[in-house]
Design a protein around this motif. Structure first.
Motif, mmCIF file in Angstrom:
data_model
loop_
_atom_site.group_PDB
_atom_site.id
_atom_site.type_symbol
_atom_site.label_atom_id
_atom_site.label_comp_id
_atom_site.label_asym_id
_atom_site.label_seq_id
_atom_site.Cartn_x
_atom_site.Cartn_y
_atom_site.Cartn_z
ATOM 1 N N THR A 167 3.657 -1.704 -6.307
ATOM 2 C CA THR A 167 5.093 -2.521 -6.086
ATOM 3 C C THR A 167 6.149 -1.467 -5.989
ATOM 4 O O THR A 167 7.186 -1.439 -5.561
ATOM 5 N N ASN A 168 5.779 -0.148 -5.948
ATOM 6 C CA ASN A 168 6.775 1.449 -5.286
ATOM 7 C C ASN A 168 7.559 0.698 -4.280
ATOM 8 O O ASN A 168 6.597 0.389 -3.011
ATOM 9 N N GLU A 169 8.460 0.980 -3.245
ATOM 10 C CA GLU A 169 9.354 0.251 -2.260
ATOM 11 C C GLU A 169 8.624 0.825 -1.122
ATOM 12 O O GLU A 169 8.031 0.890 -0.102
ATOM 13 N N ILE A 172 4.953 0.604 -0.284
ATOM 14 C CA ILE A 172 4.834 -0.430 0.434
ATOM 15 C C ILE A 172 5.382 -0.149 1.990
ATOM 16 O O ILE A 172 4.948 -0.329 3.235
ATOM 17 N N GLU A 173 6.313 0.814 2.044
ATOM 18 C CA GLU A 173 7.642 1.153 3.393
ATOM 19 C C GLU A 173 6.290 1.724 4.036
ATOM 20 O O GLU A 173 6.619 1.541 5.298
ATOM 21 N N LEU A 239 3.239 -8.826 -0.576
ATOM 22 C CA LEU A 239 4.171 -7.691 -0.978
ATOM 23 C C LEU A 239 4.879 -7.237 0.832
ATOM 24 O O LEU A 239 5.639 -6.181 1.547
ATOM 25 N N LYS A 243 6.990 -7.590 4.336
ATOM 26 C CA LYS A 243 8.105 -6.116 4.735
ATOM 27 C C LYS A 243 7.868 -7.266 5.902
ATOM 28 O O LYS A 243 8.393 -5.784 6.881
ATOM 29 N N CYS A 333 6.947 8.912 -1.875
ATOM 30 C CA CYS A 333 6.815 7.998 -2.950
ATOM 31 C C CYS A 333 6.198 8.194 -4.043
ATOM 32 O O CYS A 333 6.209 8.355 -4.798
#
Length: 348
Positions: A167-169, A172-173, A239, A243, A333
């Motif tokens: 779930t770390n943004e 995912i990015e 997620l 995105k 991250c």
């Protein structure tokens, strides 16, 4: 806030790789890997016979040929990208941190990395198993090994484990950024998120209140299934899809690399990709979001073997999105995970 008592140790741990693509080294790696009771969770005698009398002798020569395809001038991608990321993370964290890389199986060992950290007088160690989703056979095995080693120490520093980071943004990015590079260049009919599989029995053994049913229960992600590997994979995909601007009909979640006769979590990736061309989905973009570095399961299995199957079934284009490797967003991250872990320790 600086740690006045000493530096912070950071231990990055990936699965492992043979020391070379030679049959002898591959056999040695397979034996260590598959003898882990969290990987093949059957009684010791049965596991020993299966691994040492069947799998290692017969699979090693075949696997060695595949590893030769994967090997680059710098060696195993999983290893050299791990070293690159370790150095980049060390640079961004600064002198108050000491970063080490270890492999759960083979070298550099977890024990040697922990010994190195302690020799530099760290007062705390943050352990980051490099698996976005928790599974007993991956993250659980790393935690188990670290505790097995440190429980023999006279002095045990503060230990902080990162159980997962799906779930770390920034995670995912990073994957979404790599995917967008392909989506901006070409039109695709469908996206496949392919994850490494595990036996269904391992999901059931870890189920909270017998909640997991290996079906629609994975459609939402909450406290009762937060450590269910299948649920984590589906949530990672949601997620990433969000995105990337994908709706549910535009992507499929599937699982690869099953072994033996027992059922593994489904749907199976090879079954899915045989169906896609018949549904008119002939141009497919594939992700492997369970792996943060290129390896056998991504480059060879998803990138080459699945592509061959897809084209044989009438597909026109199968494109694998590379792993995070040494991408700067991935390094950031990891930095954010370290910072967050230190903040949680201070607040507690």
């Amino acid at each position: 806030m600086k740690n006045k008592a000493g530096k912070t140790g950071v231990l990055l741990v990936n699965l492992g790789t043979p020391d070379s693509p030679g049959t002898k080294d591959v056999r040695k790696y397979l034996r260590e890997f598959l003898m882990d009771k969290r990987v093949i969770d059957i009684p010791f005698i049965s596991r020993w016979m299966l691994v040492n009398l069947i799998i290692a002798p017969f699979r090693a020569p075949k696997s060695a040929k595949v590893y030769q395809q994967l090997w680059e001038e710098r060696g195993s991608p999983l290893m050299f990208y791990g070293e690159d990321v370790k150095n980049l993370l060390q640079e961004t964290l600064g002198d108050q941190h000491v970063v080490e890389l270890a492999m759960r199986y083979q070298s550099p060992s977890i024990e040697s990395a922990l010994t190195s950290l302690m020799s530099q007088q760290v007062s705390e160690i943050i352990i980051i198993p490099l698996f976005p989703q928790y599974a007993s056979a991956t993250t659980g095995s790393v935690i188990d090994k670290v505790m097995e080693i440190t429980r023999e120490w006279q002095i045990i520093p503060s230990l902080k484990f990162i159980n997962n980071f799906l779930t770390n943004e920034l995670f995912i990015e990073a994957f979404a950024t790599l995917g967008k590079n392909y989506l901006d260049q070409s039109e695709y009919d469908h996206v496949v998120f392919s994850y490494h599989g595990i036996p269904e029995r391992q999901i059931k053994k870890g189920s909270v209140d017998n909640y997991c049913r290996l079906g629609a229960c994975c459609d939402t992600y909450h406290k009762k299934n937060q450590f269910c590997y299948r649920a984590q994979c589906f949530h990672t995909s949601r997620l990433l899809a969000q995105k990337l601007g994908l709706v549910q009909s535009q992507y499929t979640v599937a699982f690869q690399s099953r072994l033996g006769k027992d059922p593994w979590i489904q749907p199976y990736t090879d079954d899915i990709i045989r169906k896609l061309p018949k549904e008119g989905k002939k141009r497919v973009l594939a992700f492997s979001p369970a792996f943060i570095a290129d390896c056998l399961e991504t480059t060879i299995e998803v990138g080459d073997e699945f592509k061959e199957i897809f084209l044989e079934e009438g597909g026109e284009q199968w494109q694998l999105v590379e792993s995070l490797n040494d991408h700067p967003i991935w390094v950031e991250c990891l930095r954010s995970l370290v910072v967050q872990a230190k903040e949680e320790v201070v607040s507690s």
